[in-house]
Design a protein around this motif. Structure first.
Motif: not given
Length: 85
Positions: A58-76
């Protein structure tokens, strides 16, 4: 000179919000006791379901999801700042 002003302005706004937060003095003892009892229960049935592995996944999945969210947000944000989105 203008960039320095805006950077200081944003930094001071962040400082105001940080100063407004209350001082953290730790969790109440009741919550600590509840967490300790939950850990004891998890350790008692740990031989049936490996909770440690589950929590690591669960920690690994949340870390990956957080990284994806940060990338999408920074791209936006980048697209908004340059005026194309």
């Amino acid at each position: 000179m203008l960039a320095n002003f805006w950077l200081l302005f944003v930094a001071n706004i962040i400082k105001v919000f940080i100063i407004a937060l209350p001082d953290y003095s730790g969790m109440p003892p009741e919550i600590d006791a509840a967490i300790t009892s939950i850990k004891g229960g998890i350790n008692a049935i740990g031989f049936v379901l490996p909770f440690d592995t589950l929590f690591q996944i669960v920690a690994i999945v949340l870390t990956i999801e957080g990284a994806m969210f940060a990338f999408v947000w920074s791209n936006w944000l980048y697209n908004k700042l340059r005026g194309s989105g």
